[in-house]
Design a protein around this motif. Structure first.
Motif, PDB file in Angstrom:
ATOM      1  N   ALA A 157      35.575  -5.090 -23.987  1.00  0.00           N
ATOM      2  CA  ALA A 157      36.172  -3.798 -23.643  1.00  0.00           C
ATOM      3  C   ALA A 157      35.094  -2.746 -23.400  1.00  0.00           C
ATOM      4  CB  ALA A 157      37.112  -3.337 -24.750  1.00  0.00           C
ATOM      5  N   GLY A 158      34.028  -2.764 -24.201  1.00  0.00           N
ATOM      6  CA  GLY A 158      32.947  -1.806 -24.013  1.00  0.00           C
ATOM      7  C   GLY A 158      32.255  -1.978 -22.676  1.00  0.00           C
ATOM      8  N   VAL A 159      31.948  -3.226 -22.325  1.00  0.00           N
ATOM      9  CA  VAL A 159      31.317  -3.493 -21.031  1.00  0.00           C
ATOM     10  C   VAL A 159      32.281  -3.128 -19.904  1.00  0.00           C
ATOM     11  CG1 VAL A 159      30.359  -5.275 -19.523  1.00  0.00           C
ATOM     12  CG2 VAL A 159      29.841  -5.299 -21.970  1.00  0.00           C
ATOM     13  N   TYR A 160      33.553  -3.424 -20.096  1.00  0.00           N
ATOM     14  CA  TYR A 160      34.545  -3.139 -19.063  1.00  0.00           C
ATOM     15  C   TYR A 160      34.695  -1.640 -18.849  1.00  0.00           C
ATOM     16  CZ  TYR A 160      38.441  -4.512 -16.066  1.00  0.00           C
ATOM     17  OH  TYR A 160      39.243  -4.744 -14.971  1.00  0.00           O
ATOM     18  N   ALA A 161      34.524  -0.857 -19.909  1.00  0.00           N
ATOM     19  CA  ALA A 161      34.571   0.599 -19.766  1.00  0.00           C
ATOM     20  C   ALA A 161      33.416   1.092 -18.905  1.00  0.00           C
ATOM     21  CB  ALA A 161      34.529   1.260 -21.142  1.00  0.00           C
ATOM     22  N   ILE A 162      32.225   0.551 -19.140  1.00  0.00           N
ATOM     23  CA  ILE A 162      31.071   0.905 -18.302  1.00  0.00           C
ATOM     24  C   ILE A 162      31.324   0.469 -16.856  1.00  0.00           C
ATOM     25  CG2 ILE A 162      28.607   0.499 -17.928  1.00  0.00           C
ATOM     26  CD1 ILE A 162      28.360   0.040 -20.961  1.00  0.00           C
ATOM     27  N   TYR A 163      31.873  -0.712 -16.727  1.00  0.00           N
ATOM     28  CA  TYR A 163      32.269  -1.250 -15.419  1.00  0.00           C
ATOM     29  C   TYR A 163      33.175  -0.256 -14.695  1.00  0.00           C
ATOM     30  CZ  TYR A 163      34.983  -4.675 -12.508  1.00  0.00           C
ATOM     31  OH  TYR A 163      35.636  -5.358 -11.509  1.00  0.00           O
ATOM     32  N   GLY A 164      34.159   0.285 -15.411  1.00  0.00           N
ATOM     33  CA  GLY A 164      35.099   1.223 -14.809  1.00  0.00           C
ATOM     34  C   GLY A 164      34.442   2.531 -14.404  1.00  0.00           C
ATOM     35  N   ILE A 165      33.524   3.039 -15.233  1.00  0.00           N
ATOM     36  CA  ILE A 165      32.843   4.298 -14.919  1.00  0.00           C
ATOM     37  C   ILE A 165      31.971   4.141 -13.680  1.00  0.00           C
ATOM     38  CG2 ILE A 165      31.107   5.935 -15.738  1.00  0.00           C
ATOM     39  CD1 ILE A 165      32.190   5.415 -18.581  1.00  0.00           C
ATOM     40  N   SER A 189      53.678  -5.706 -21.314  1.00  0.00           N
ATOM     41  CA  SER A 189      54.951  -5.055 -21.048  1.00  0.00           C
ATOM     42  C   SER A 189      54.936  -3.558 -21.359  1.00  0.00           C
ATOM     43  CB  SER A 189      56.062  -5.722 -21.869  1.00  0.00           C
ATOM     44  OG  SER A 189      57.287  -5.049 -21.717  1.00  0.00           O
ATOM     45  N   VAL A 190      54.579  -3.207 -22.586  1.00  0.00           N
ATOM     46  CA  VAL A 190      54.685  -1.814 -23.015  1.00  0.00           C
ATOM     47  C   VAL A 190      53.697  -0.925 -22.271  1.00  0.00           C
ATOM     48  CG1 VAL A 190      54.477  -0.234 -24.975  1.00  0.00           C
ATOM     49  CG2 VAL A 190      55.561  -2.475 -25.282  1.00  0.00           C
ATOM     50  N   TYR A 191      52.449  -1.327 -22.212  1.00  0.00           N
ATOM     51  CA  TYR A 191      51.440  -0.491 -21.561  1.00  0.00           C
ATOM     52  C   TYR A 191      51.735  -0.263 -20.079  1.00  0.00           C
ATOM     53  CZ  TYR A 191      48.625  -1.022 -25.837  1.00  0.00           C
ATOM     54  OH  TYR A 191      48.178  -0.989 -27.135  1.00  0.00           O
ATOM     55  N   PRO A 192      52.045  -1.313 -19.286  1.00  0.00           N
ATOM     56  CA  PRO A 192      52.386  -1.057 -17.878  1.00  0.00           C
ATOM     57  C   PRO A 192      53.611  -0.164 -17.703  1.00  0.00           C
ATOM     58  CG  PRO A 192      51.820  -3.363 -18.181  1.00  0.00           C
ATOM     59  CD  PRO A 192      51.939  -2.767 -19.551  1.00  0.00           C
ATOM     60  N   LEU A 238      34.470 -18.545 -23.688  1.00  0.00           N
ATOM     61  CA  LEU A 238      33.083 -18.383 -24.139  1.00  0.00           C
ATOM     62  C   LEU A 238      32.968 -17.645 -25.471  1.00  0.00           C
ATOM     63  CD1 LEU A 238      31.268 -17.617 -20.751  1.00  0.00           C
ATOM     64  CD2 LEU A 238      31.384 -19.778 -22.002  1.00  0.00           C
ATOM     65  N   GLY A 239      34.082 -17.139 -25.976  1.00  0.00           N
ATOM     66  CA  GLY A 239      34.091 -16.577 -27.331  1.00  0.00           C
ATOM     67  C   GLY A 239      33.529 -15.181 -27.459  1.00  0.00           C
ATOM     68  N   MET A 240      33.418 -14.417 -26.383  1.00  0.00           N
ATOM     69  CA  MET A 240      32.947 -13.045 -26.494  1.00  0.00           C
ATOM     70  C   MET A 240      33.976 -12.212 -27.249  1.00  0.00           C
ATOM     71  SD  MET A 240      31.900 -10.341 -23.466  1.00  0.00           S
ATOM     72  CE  MET A 240      30.535 -11.356 -22.903  1.00  0.00           C
ATOM     73  N   ASP A 241      33.519 -11.326 -28.127  1.00  0.00           N
ATOM     74  CA  ASP A 241      34.419 -10.456 -28.879  1.00  0.00           C
ATOM     75  C   ASP A 241      35.155  -9.523 -27.920  1.00  0.00           C
ATOM     76  OD1 ASP A 241      35.112  -7.868 -30.461  1.00  0.00           O
ATOM     77  OD2 ASP A 241      34.668  -9.346 -32.024  1.00  0.00           O
ATOM     78  N   ALA A 242      36.454  -9.365 -28.137  1.00  0.00           N
ATOM     79  CA  ALA A 242      37.276  -8.556 -27.232  1.00  0.00           C
ATOM     80  C   ALA A 242      36.813  -7.104 -27.188  1.00  0.00           C
ATOM     81  CB  ALA A 242      38.739  -8.624 -27.655  1.00  0.00           C
ATOM     82  N   THR A 243      36.345  -6.557 -28.312  1.00  0.00           N
ATOM     83  CA  THR A 243      35.882  -5.175 -28.306  1.00  0.00           C
ATOM     84  C   THR A 243      34.580  -5.027 -27.522  1.00  0.00           C
ATOM     85  OG1 THR A 243      34.801  -5.547 -30.451  1.00  0.00           O
ATOM     86  CG2 THR A 243      37.006  -4.591 -30.481  1.00  0.00           C
ATOM     87  N   VAL A 244      33.727  -6.042 -27.580  1.00  0.00           N
ATOM     88  CA  VAL A 244      32.497  -6.020 -26.788  1.00  0.00           C
ATOM     89  C   VAL A 244      32.840  -6.085 -25.298  1.00  0.00           C
ATOM     90  CG1 VAL A 244      30.362  -7.256 -26.253  1.00  0.00           C
ATOM     91  CG2 VAL A 244      31.123  -7.053 -28.627  1.00  0.00           C
ATOM     92  N   ILE A 287      41.097   2.500 -18.863  1.00  0.00           N
ATOM     93  CA  ILE A 287      42.432   2.291 -19.440  1.00  0.00           C
ATOM     94  C   ILE A 287      42.601   0.840 -19.878  1.00  0.00           C
ATOM     95  CG2 ILE A 287      44.904   2.328 -18.929  1.00  0.00           C
ATOM     96  CD1 ILE A 287      44.342   4.665 -17.034  1.00  0.00           C
ATOM     97  N   VAL A 288      42.150  -0.084 -19.037  1.00  0.00           N
ATOM     98  CA  VAL A 288      42.223  -1.503 -19.417  1.00  0.00           C
ATOM     99  C   VAL A 288      41.374  -1.775 -20.652  1.00  0.00           C
ATOM    100  CG1 VAL A 288      41.664  -3.845 -18.682  1.00  0.00           C
ATOM    101  CG2 VAL A 288      42.730  -2.267 -17.072  1.00  0.00           C
ATOM    102  N   ALA A 289      40.191  -1.183 -20.705  1.00  0.00           N
ATOM    103  CA  ALA A 289      39.324  -1.359 -21.868  1.00  0.00           C
ATOM    104  C   ALA A 289      39.978  -0.810 -23.128  1.00  0.00           C
ATOM    105  CB  ALA A 289      37.981  -0.669 -21.633  1.00  0.00           C
ATOM    106  N   GLY A 290      40.592   0.364 -23.001  1.00  0.00           N
ATOM    107  CA  GLY A 290      41.274   0.939 -24.157  1.00  0.00           C
ATOM    108  C   GLY A 290      42.449   0.094 -24.614  1.00  0.00           C
ATOM    109  N   ALA A 291      43.219  -0.415 -23.651  1.00  0.00           N
ATOM    110  CA  ALA A 291      44.359  -1.269 -23.997  1.00  0.00           C
ATOM    111  C   ALA A 291      43.895  -2.539 -24.693  1.00  0.00           C
ATOM    112  CB  ALA A 291      45.146  -1.616 -22.735  1.00  0.00           C
TER     113      ALA A 291
END
Length: 479
Positions: free
Chosen positions: A53-61, A425-428, A45-51, A392-396
């Motif tokens: 990540a921002g929603v995913y951070a809220i999701y995590g909180i 690989s590296v992050y996990p 769907l072409g959503m920007d990865a940083t956007v 953490i996933v959002a930051g990665a």
């Protein structure tokens, strides 16, 4: 000690299979969400990865906040249907609707960047809340229904096996089903809507998952003696939990492990596309190989648990899991990726075989020391650390834009292959290395203050009426 007649005398007891198979139902929806949500919204769907990540951070909180609330409500519930069953039923139905909506984005919504973000945020968060509600209650049932450790280990083995089978469907087969059977690959000639396969799969997996959850929920028999206990207070419980040393040791280890797995689930389809140059079929082959390998290794780890104890095996599996993510960085073909994936399966199955047994012992210790069963809020408080893996996933994910210029499928940057080698690989490896170090400072409580995993699940509680009722219930379940 003179034991009272247990309140459940004459009632049927919960079958370990009936409880364990419920994990199949809880795992299918969330694995489809975790494994395909990023690919669906960013690549298709072409959503920007940083956007994202921002929603995913809220999701995590929000995921972290709602966990203790759900656990608290569950522990305090007293109803003719039990403490956990009402929430399992309601949560599964909400999850079904939210997941279908998450993967069924109307064309008018997809055409607007703002509307797409709002749609994603609403239904991703609603799906997360429903999943939290289900798992806060499902996980809390393990120590209550199966106090004898050998029976508990059997039930846990069934549910972990059920989870792995669900992963074969919801992770392993999803790419080929969504892209080649129910839909079409994004690069295929004449493919006008590459999202339709995922939409159809969400309906199918959602109905299957909810059906199994309901089958499990209506077959469990909760301990009726617990209904006579005092309802746990919220703030006092939270204070006791956060001052419990296991919260800051085992909780951090679980958070590191959960974050590593969440990263892998989110990024594997990208890894296949940009590193291996493959599509849905290749992603399916790789994921099925890993999960089948984990199923095969799970039996060996379970034998090790019976022989050496959960704590020792847990501490052995963590460093193996950390090192197992190194080979996937160097894979350059489907064959080498499968071999690297099998290495991951070895470590992953080892942690999988022991994590819940470790947590169940902590719950037993809490009930023994404080004289009250509050598995829901205790597990949910631990889940605060684990569910913060969204941050953490959002930051990665955001780091891939920062370091490699990756934004979405239309703008993947100059080197998306290296970006997803690092991501997968590296992050996990780093996260699990941290978890390994922290685990060395943990001594898991035993049933009788010992470290023996082979005990029969009977511990001394003193002479209180509550202890006698629970002790009798435990003896009744026995082996």
């Amino acid at each position: 000690m003179q034991q009272q007649v247990p309140a459940d005398r004459g009632q049927r007891r919960t079958s370990p299979f009936r409880y364990g198979v419920g994990m199949f139902g809880t795992s299918i929806p969330i694995n489809l969400i975790k494994g395909s949500m990023l690919y669906f919204y960013v690549e298709l769907l072409g959503m920007d990865a940083t956007v994202f990540a921002g929603v995913y951070a809220i999701y995590g909180i929000l995921d972290a906040i709602d966990n203790p609330v759900f656990g608290y409500l569950s522990d305090r519930t007293r109803s003719r249907w039990g403490r956990r069953k009402p929430y399992l039923v309601v949560g599964s139905l909400v999850l079904l609707g939210a997941m279908i909506a998450l993967f069924s984005v109307p064309g008018s919504v997809a055409a607007s960047a703002t509307s797409l973000v709002i749609w994603f945020a609403v239904f991703a968060i609603l799906s997360e809340m429903a999943d939290s509600l289900i798992n806060a209650n499902y996980g809390a049932l393990l120590p209550e229904l199966f106090p004898a450790e050998r029976v508990r280990a059997s039930a846990n083995g069934i549910r972990q096996g059920a989870q792995l089978v669900a992963m074969i469907l919801a992770l392993g087969l999803t790419p080929v089903l969504a892209q080649n059977v129910l839909g079409c690959p994004v690069d295929a000639v004449g493919c006008t809507d590459p999202t339709v396969g995922y939409s159809r799969l969400a309906v199918i997996f959602g109905v299957i998952g909810v059906g199994v959850i309901l089958y499990m929920a209506f077959g469990i028999r909760e301990n009726p003696a617990i209904a006579d206990e005092k309802r746990p207070p919220f703030f006092a419980s939270i204070r006791q939990i956060v001052t419990n040393r296991y919260f800051w040791t085992i909780g951090v280890v679980n958070a590191c492990y959960g974050s590593a797995i969440a990263i892998v689930l989110n990024g594997l389809q990208f890894y296949v596309r940009y590193v291996l140059g493959g599509g849905g079929l290749e992603a399916t082959i790789l994921q099925v190989a890993v999960v089948v390998g984990a199923i095969g290794m799970l039996a060996l780890w379970a034998r090790a648990v019976r022989r050496y104890g959960a704590e020792r095996v847990w501490k052995t599996a963590l460093p193996i899991a950390a090192l197992a993510f190194v080979p996937i960085y160097f894979a350059d073909s489907l064959l080498t990726a499968v071999l690297a994936g099998l290495c991951i399966a070895v470590g992953y199955s080892g942690v999988l075989a022991t994590n819940d047994l470790i947590m169940a012992r902590v719950l037993d210790d809490d009930a023994r020391r404080h004289g009250i069963h509050r598995e829901g809020i205790f597990l949910s408080a631990f889940g605060v650390l684990g569910r913060l893996n969204g941050l953490i996933v959002a930051g990665a994910l955001a780091s891939l834009t920062l370091f490699f210029g990756f934004r979405n499928g239309a703008d993947p940057g100059d080197d998306p292959a290296t970006a997803f080698r690092v991501y997968l690989s590296v992050y996990p490896t780093i996260l699990l290395a941290i978890g390994t170090v922290v685990s060395r400072f943990v001594h898991v409580p035993g049933w009788n203050g010992s470290d023996d995993d082979s005990g029969d699940g009977v511990s001394e509680h003193g002479g209180s009426p509550r202890a006698e009722r629970v002790e009798t219930f435990r003896g009744d379940l026995g082996d």
